[in-house]
Design an enzyme around this catalytic site. Structure first.
Site, PDB file in Angstrom:
ATOM      1  N   CYS A   6      45.488  42.759  41.036  1.00  0.00           N
ATOM      2  CA  CYS A   6      46.870  42.313  41.277  1.00  0.00           C
ATOM      3  C   CYS A   6      47.608  43.469  41.946  1.00  0.00           C
ATOM      4  CB  CYS A   6      47.566  41.918  39.979  1.00  0.00           C
ATOM      5  SG  CYS A   6      49.336  41.619  40.200  1.00  0.00           S
ATOM      6  N   CYS A   9      50.515  44.868  39.913  1.00  0.00           N
ATOM      7  CA  CYS A   9      50.067  45.702  38.796  1.00  0.00           C
ATOM      8  C   CYS A   9      49.693  47.090  39.297  1.00  0.00           C
ATOM      9  CB  CYS A   9      48.872  45.061  38.087  1.00  0.00           C
ATOM     10  SG  CYS A   9      49.306  43.673  37.009  1.00  0.00           S
ATOM     11  N   ASP A  32      60.490  45.877  49.742  1.00  0.00           N
ATOM     12  CA  ASP A  32      59.452  44.989  50.263  1.00  0.00           C
ATOM     13  C   ASP A  32      58.856  45.619  51.519  1.00  0.00           C
ATOM     14  OD1 ASP A  32      58.838  41.689  49.865  1.00  0.00           O
ATOM     15  OD2 ASP A  32      58.196  42.623  51.745  1.00  0.00           O
ATOM     16  N   HIS A  48      52.023  42.341  33.465  1.00  0.00           N
ATOM     17  CA  HIS A  48      51.686  41.054  34.098  1.00  0.00           C
ATOM     18  C   HIS A  48      51.713  39.957  33.030  1.00  0.00           C
ATOM     19  CE1 HIS A  48      49.440  39.076  37.592  1.00  0.00           C
ATOM     20  NE2 HIS A  48      49.584  38.128  36.665  1.00  0.00           N
ATOM     21  N   ASN A  89      59.748  32.749  44.592  1.00  0.00           N
ATOM     22  CA  ASN A  89      58.775  31.791  45.097  1.00  0.00           C
ATOM     23  C   ASN A  89      57.797  31.483  43.977  1.00  0.00           C
ATOM     24  OD1 ASN A  89      59.879  31.817  47.706  1.00  0.00           O
ATOM     25  ND2 ASN A  89      58.714  33.649  48.244  1.00  0.00           N
ATOM     26  N   HIS A 100      52.164  37.527  40.466  1.00  0.00           N
ATOM     27  CA  HIS A 100      52.755  38.360  39.398  1.00  0.00           C
ATOM     28  C   HIS A 100      54.248  38.118  39.567  1.00  0.00           C
ATOM     29  CE1 HIS A 100      52.926  42.654  37.414  1.00  0.00           C
ATOM     30  NE2 HIS A 100      54.154  42.145  37.411  1.00  0.00           N
ATOM     31  N   HIS A 102      57.958  37.715  40.342  1.00  0.00           N
ATOM     32  CA  HIS A 102      58.865  38.676  40.984  1.00  0.00           C
ATOM     33  C   HIS A 102      60.040  37.934  41.581  1.00  0.00           C
ATOM     34  CE1 HIS A 102      55.887  37.382  43.990  1.00  0.00           C
ATOM     35  NE2 HIS A 102      56.871  37.467  44.866  1.00  0.00           N
TER      36      HIS A 102
HETATM   37  P1  AMP Z   1      55.939  36.212  47.579  1.00  0.00           P
HETATM   38  O1  AMP Z   1      55.571  35.657  48.933  1.00  0.00           O
HETATM   39  O2  AMP Z   1      57.176  35.632  47.001  1.00  0.00           O
HETATM   40  O3  AMP Z   1      54.772  36.181  46.634  1.00  0.00           O
HETATM   41  O4  AMP Z   1      56.337  37.726  47.837  1.00  0.00           O
HETATM   42  C1  AMP Z   1      55.433  38.781  47.877  1.00  0.00           C
HETATM   43  C2  AMP Z   1      56.121  39.890  48.613  1.00  0.00           C
HETATM   44  O5  AMP Z   1      55.440  41.093  48.357  1.00  0.00           O
HETATM   45  C3  AMP Z   1      56.166  39.698  50.140  1.00  0.00           C
HETATM   46  O6  AMP Z   1      57.516  39.667  50.575  1.00  0.00           O
HETATM   47  C4  AMP Z   1      55.405  40.919  50.664  1.00  0.00           C
HETATM   48  O7  AMP Z   1      55.960  41.437  51.851  1.00  0.00           O
HETATM   49  C5  AMP Z   1      55.547  41.886  49.502  1.00  0.00           C
HETATM   50  N1  AMP Z   1      54.506  42.883  49.427  1.00  0.00           N
HETATM   51  C6  AMP Z   1      53.170  42.698  49.504  1.00  0.00           C
HETATM   52  N2  AMP Z   1      52.521  43.864  49.370  1.00  0.00           N
HETATM   53  C7  AMP Z   1      53.469  44.816  49.197  1.00  0.00           C
HETATM   54  C8  AMP Z   1      53.431  46.241  49.004  1.00  0.00           C
HETATM   55  N3  AMP Z   1      52.276  46.921  48.962  1.00  0.00           N
HETATM   56  N4  AMP Z   1      54.605  46.897  48.876  1.00  0.00           N
HETATM   57  C9  AMP Z   1      55.768  46.221  48.929  1.00  0.00           C
HETATM   58  N5  AMP Z   1      55.876  44.883  49.083  1.00  0.00           N
HETATM   59  C10 AMP Z   1      54.738  44.194  49.229  1.00  0.00           C
HETATM   60 ZN    ZN Z   2      50.089  41.888  38.137  1.00  0.00          ZN
END
Ligand code: AMP
Ligand code: ZN
Length: 116
Positions: A6, A9, A32, A48, A89, A100, A102
């Site tokens: 994850c 995580c 992000d 988690h 989402n 996870h 958010h």
């Molecule tokens: P969701 O689509 O709601 O699951 O959002 C996941 C978010 O995590 C997306 O907006 C990605 O750009 C963001 N994301 C993915 N990997 C990383 C990372 N390593 N650091 C920061 N944000 C991330």
């Molecule tokens: Zn997680």
């Protein structure tokens, strides 16, 4: 509690770098990696304990209130005095990519009047 593979995580454990914006014993917020607004911050419970909003119950919902307190504090610190948007989402139809739970904090400009 953490789950192998994850990405959030791993961010919470410091195994993947992130730009931290808020942290306490239960919650982490970071920028992000692909921002969709001038301010785009992701808030997660460090554990988690919930994969998505559909997992929220009377028994485990306290962390959700804690996250919203953290969001309000962070928004004030960042000077988002004119408002912002919080997005969660959930699942496939919600286009959730990281399983996870958010919450996205988006702001820093006048956002679209349409949510999607
Ligand atoms: P969701 O689509 O709601 O699951 O959002 C996941 C978010 O995590 C997306 O907006 C990605 O750009 C963001 N994301 C993915 N990997 C990383 C990372 N390593 N650091 C920061 N944000 C991330
Ligand atoms: Zn997680």
């Amino acid at each position: 509690m953490r789950k192998e593979d994850c990405i959030f995580c791993k961010i919470a454990a410091g195994e993947i770098p992130s730009t931290k914006v808020y942290e306490d014993d239960k919650i982490l917020a970071f920028k992000d990696i692909a921002p969709q607004a001038p301010v785009h911050i992701v808030f997660i419970p460090k554990d988690h304990i919930l994969s998505c909003a559909d997992d929220i119950t009377e028994e485990n919902s306290a962390i959700i209130a804690d996250i919203f307190v953290a969001i309000a504090k962070t928004a004030k610190q960042l000077g988002l005095d004119n408002g912002y948007r919080i997005i969660n989402n959930c699942g496939e139809d919600g286009a959730q990519s990281v399983k996870h739970i958010h919450f996205h904090l988006l702001g820093g400009e006048k956002l679209s009047e349409r949510i999607v």
